[in-house]
Design a protein around this motif. Structure first.
Motif: not given
Length: 288
Positions: A197-210
């Motif tokens: 997830q950390r390496q995913n530059k397109n992580l959705p906002a909710m996942q990024a906040e989690a």
């Protein structure tokens, strides 16, 4: 109200993001008071440490920059259950020695000069890596260090056989000139799913906040002031699921997180970024 490091019959709060600001304020007040009653955890060389005074070394600059030697007291209570299981003052040699291994291609990154272990980054894509194999669970690691041009270093603790994390990384302490951070790598940043997830530059906002909240729960940082070319002492203690970091005799940060309690740690060592950082008087203690 119990703080993060307290033990009792009350329900444990594991996610402080979900409680009220008033609860977090009470926690912070309690955490500010508790350390004054925990002398073994806050003294640089507490009763029963079994760590000998730091010897004066060969170079005048080094001897002059070291702090006054602490006096050791007789063991008492729980303290006497800790025993030194590994130590090194790096004297009488020019190479790290057989107890240490370096990452492939990092062989020229580590030398011993005037009784001091010196790490220099020689690869653009990764810091200089050195490790010592040692089986342990709860642990107390203490050493002296000096920034001599380097940017930062990590004290990294690994389990070479743990498949859920990148490169076996279980936990670490990251030291910069102005900040120090402790991290539960197993459930945090080096967990394979979290790392993806950390390496995913397109992580959705909710996942990024989690993800942000997860990393916050597994890390703790403090502002420090490391003086270049001056010797400092770092002591790191893991007991159960709590890691504490002490700089020059003062506890600067601590964190409770499940990955710290990983029971089969198999190696530890340093990763140096930049040119160069020096280490000395390494002592590792374990519960008898």
């Amino acid at each position: 109200m119990l703080g993060e490091d307290s033990v009792g019959s009350f329900t444990e709060i594991t996610n402080w993001d979900d409680v009220s600001p008033a609860h977090r304020e009470e926690r912070d007040k309690l955490k500010a008071v508790l350390p004054r009653f925990d002398l073994f955890e806050t003294e640089q060389d507490a009763p029963g440490s079994e760590i000998p005074p730091r010897p004066a070394k060969g170079t005048a600059n080094k001897a002059a920059s070291k702090s006054t030697e602490p006096k050791l007291t007789r063991p008492s209570g729980e303290a006497q259950n800790w025993k030194v299981t590994f130590q090194d003052d790096y004297e009488n040699r020019s190479e790290p020695g057989a107890r240490y291994t370096t990452a492939r291609g990092h062989e020229d990154s580590w030398t011993v000069v005037d009784g001091v272990l010196v790490g220099k980054q020689t690869k653009d894509d990764h810091g200089a890596v050195i490790r010592t194999e040692l089986d342990f669970d709860d642990v107390d690691i203490q050493f002296d260090f000096r920034f001599n041009g380097g940017k930062s270093f990590n004290l990294v603790i690994d389990d070479a056989n743990e498949p859920s994390v990148h490169a076996g990384h279980v936990c670490r302490v990251s030291v910069f000139q102005k900040s120090l951070r402790i991290s539960d790598d197993k459930t945090g940043s080096m967990n394979l799913e979290v790392r993806k997830q950390r390496q995913n530059k397109n992580l959705p906002a909710m996942q990024a906040e989690a993800l942000r909240k997860l990393l916050a729960r597994t890390q703790s940082s403090a502002t420090i002031d490391i003086q270049p070319a001056a010797w400092h002492t770092l002591r790191v203690r893991i007991r159960g699921d709590i890691m504490k970091a002490f700089l020059d005799g003062q506890m600067v940060t601590n964190r409770r997180s499940p990955g710290f309690a990983h029971p089969t740690k198999t190696k530890f060592g340093f990763t140096v970024n930049g040119q160069s950082i020096e280490f000395d008087n390494l002592h590792v203690r374990q519960l008898k």
